[in-house]
Design a protein around this motif. Sequence first.
Motif, PDB file in Angstrom:
ATOM      1  N   LEU A  87       0.810  -1.165   0.174  1.00 34.96           N
ATOM      2  CA  LEU A  87      -0.122  -0.065   0.014  1.00 34.96           C
ATOM      3  C   LEU A  87       0.743   1.344  -0.100  1.00 34.96           C
ATOM      4  N   VAL A  93      -6.514   4.936   2.831  1.00 33.82           N
ATOM      5  CA  VAL A  93      -6.980   3.773   2.346  1.00 33.82           C
ATOM      6  C   VAL A  93      -8.045   3.934   1.223  1.00 33.82           C
ATOM      7  N   PRO A 134      -2.063   3.907   5.978  1.00 27.59           N
ATOM      8  CA  PRO A 134      -1.791   2.310   6.300  1.00 27.59           C
ATOM      9  C   PRO A 134      -1.209   2.158   7.395  1.00 27.59           C
ATOM     10  N   SER A 135      -0.215   2.998   7.981  1.00 20.06           N
ATOM     11  CA  SER A 135       0.353   3.004   9.188  1.00 20.06           C
ATOM     12  C   SER A 135      -0.543   2.717  10.386  1.00 20.06           C
ATOM     13  N   GLN A 142      -4.297  -4.292   6.649  1.00 19.10           N
ATOM     14  CA  GLN A 142      -3.875  -3.734   5.494  1.00 19.10           C
ATOM     15  C   GLN A 142      -3.837  -4.927   4.230  1.00 19.10           C
TER      16      GLN A 142
END
Length: 378
Positions: A87, A93, A134-135, A142
Motif C-alpha cells: 500500500l 485507505v 496504512p500505518s 492492510q
Amino acid sequence: MIKLKDVSKTYDGKKMIVDHLNLTIEQGELIVLVGESGCGKTTTMKMINRLIEPTSGKIEIDGKDIMTIDPIDLRRNIGYVIQKVGLFPHLTVGQNIGLVPRLVKKDLDDIKKRTIELLDMIDLKHEDYIDRYPSELSGGQQQRIGVARALANDPDIILMDEPFSALDPITREQLQNELLKLQEELNKTIVFVTHDIDEAIKLGDKIAVMQNGKIAQFDIPEAILKTPASDFIENFVGQGRLWKTPDMLRAEDIMNKEYVQIGMQRTKAHAVELMREKNCEVLVVVDKSGNRLREMMGMVGKRQLSKNFDHEVRIKDIMKTDVMTVQPKTPLTEVLRLRDEHNLRFIPVVENGSVLGIISAASILTVLTEIIPESEDF
Ligand SMILES: Nc1ncnc2c1ncn2[C@@H]1O[C@H](COP(=O)(O)OP(=O)(O)OP(=O)(O)O)[C@@H](O)[C@H]1O
Ligand SMILES: [Mg+2]
C-alpha cells in the motif's frame, strides 16, 4: 480462461526456472500453485501479467496471446495481491483502493461508491477506515485493503502471491474465510500462490503442485490427497493429512472389498463352513453365487446362524433383509454416525444394488492405522 502453453523461463539459458509448463485455468476457478521455495511459483504467476516474460511458449487469456496486449492494459484487468501489500504509505485507505480506477479515469463519485462497497465487503467500516493511513492499520487490515485494491477495477483475474503468509494464524484463517466468501459472490478467476499445503487444500478448487519448474500434479484437493501422483507429492502433502480432513474420507475409502458372498438357496451348513473357511463374520447373500455384480438380497452373520438349529434351513429363510447400506461416496463422518445410531457392526457399501465392499470395525481400524503416522499420539 487462462492457458499456459508449453511455457518456459530461463535466465542464463541453462537452468529452467519454469520448464515447459502447461496449465489451463477455467473462468471462475480458484486455483492454487503450491510447492517448495524456489520451484517457480512466483515466476509462473508473474508471467500471467507480464511482470516476467517467458523465454518460450505462449500464454493466452480468453484465447488471446497476452504478448499482443499492451502490458499496462493487461495489468489493469488483472488484480495483483502480494505478501507485503505494497500500500502506498502517503495515501489514505480510500486513495489506495481508488488508485487504479483513478488512473483509468473513472468517474470520481463512482470510485467513491465502489470504495465504500469494497470496504463493506471486506468487513471494515468505511466511515472508520476510508481516511486512515496504512500505518494506522493492523497487518490483517492492510492485507484486506490489498485485496480490496485488487478488486477495485473489477478485474476478471486476480493473482495472489502468498498474500496471507505474513499474518498470524488467526488473522490468516479469517482472511482465508473472507476470500472464500468473496469468491462465492464474485466468481473471479483467481491464481493463488502458497507454499502451505493446508492453505492450498482449504482454498483451491484445484491445486497445481509444482516441482522444479514443472507441474507434478494438477487436480482437485481430494484427488491430490487420495491419489498423489508421485512420492514427492505424497511427502509434500504429508502422511496423515487425509485424517486431518476427514470429510474427504468416504465409504469407498474405508470399505473392505474382500467380502464373501453366498447364494440364497444354500443352507446354513454351507454358510457355517464358508465362514470358517474364509475366516469372516458375515456373508452377503445373493440370488446366485459367483457373480460379483449380483444384487444383494440380504446378509447373514453369526446372529442369524445361531438362532437356527436346523442345519438344512435355507439361507433365504434366515437372512437379514432390512440391511442398512451406504453409498460409495457417503462421507466417513456419516458412516460413523449411522454406525453409532443404529448400532451396526457391518455396513455394506452398495451401488446400483450390488455390494462394492463392507465396512466393519476392522476395516475402519485398518484405514486409520494406515493414515495416522506412528509419531502422532492417538
Ligand atoms: N531474476 C532472476 N535471475 C535469476 N534467477 C532467478 C531470478 N528470479 C528468480 N530466479 C530463480 O528462479 C527460481 C524460482 O523463483 P520463484 O520466485 O519463482 O520461486 P517461488 O516458487 O516463488 O519460491 P518462494 O516460495 O520462495 O517464493 C529460484 O531458484 C530463483 O532463485
Ligand atoms: Mg514466490
